[in-house]
Design a protein around this motif. Sequence first.
Motif, short mmCIF file in Angstrom:
data_model
loop_
_atom_site.label_atom_id
_atom_site.label_comp_id
_atom_site.label_asym_id
_atom_site.label_seq_id
_atom_site.Cartn_x
_atom_site.Cartn_y
_atom_site.Cartn_z
N ASP A 185 0.83 -1.20 0.00
CA ASP A 185 0.00 0.00 0.00
C ASP A 185 0.86 1.25 0.00
O ASP A 185 0.53 2.24 -0.67
CB ASP A 185 -0.93 -0.02 1.21
N GLY A 231 0.00 2.44 -3.34
CA GLY A 231 -1.16 3.28 -3.03
C GLY A 231 -2.44 2.64 -3.55
O GLY A 231 -2.46 1.51 -4.04
N ASP A 232 -3.54 3.37 -3.42
CA ASP A 232 -4.81 2.87 -3.93
C ASP A 232 -4.89 3.06 -5.44
O ASP A 232 -4.50 4.11 -5.95
CB ASP A 232 -5.98 3.63 -3.28
N PRO A 233 -5.38 2.06 -6.14
CA PRO A 233 -5.51 2.22 -7.59
C PRO A 233 -6.58 3.26 -7.93
O PRO A 233 -7.59 3.37 -7.24
CB PRO A 233 -5.93 0.83 -8.07
N ARG A 234 -6.35 4.04 -8.96
CA ARG A 234 -7.33 5.05 -9.37
C ARG A 234 -8.54 4.39 -10.02
O ARG A 234 -9.64 4.90 -9.93
CB ARG A 234 -6.69 6.05 -10.32
N ARG A 235 -8.31 3.30 -10.69
CA ARG A 235 -9.40 2.56 -11.34
C ARG A 235 -9.31 1.11 -10.91
O ARG A 235 -8.24 0.58 -10.73
CB ARG A 235 -9.28 2.64 -12.86
N HIS A 268 -10.53 -0.40 -8.08
CA HIS A 268 -10.32 -0.72 -6.66
C HIS A 268 -11.26 -1.85 -6.27
O HIS A 268 -12.45 -1.81 -6.58
CB HIS A 268 -10.56 0.51 -5.79
#
Length: 76
Positions: free
Chosen positions: A18, A22-26, A28
């Motif tokens: 993470d 990080g968080d995926p933009r598309r 998730h």
Amino acid sequence: MRADRVFAYGAAAGLIGDRILGDPRRGHPVAAFGRTAAAVERALWRDDRARGLLHTLVCAGGAAAVGALGARAVRS
């Protein structure tokens, strides 16, 4: 390997992943589950307890099945 060590390694790997990715933009996974649950609700919803139970079984059962398949794939 003991279960507590497996959990610790998995938690550490998740935290590191993470931090790096990080968080995926598309795409998730939680957002995808929410969209799927909403679509199932639109298709199944009626003002009836049996339909609510069906919705719960489809969503929770589907998530559990995906988890079980993933765990099985990793073990192989």
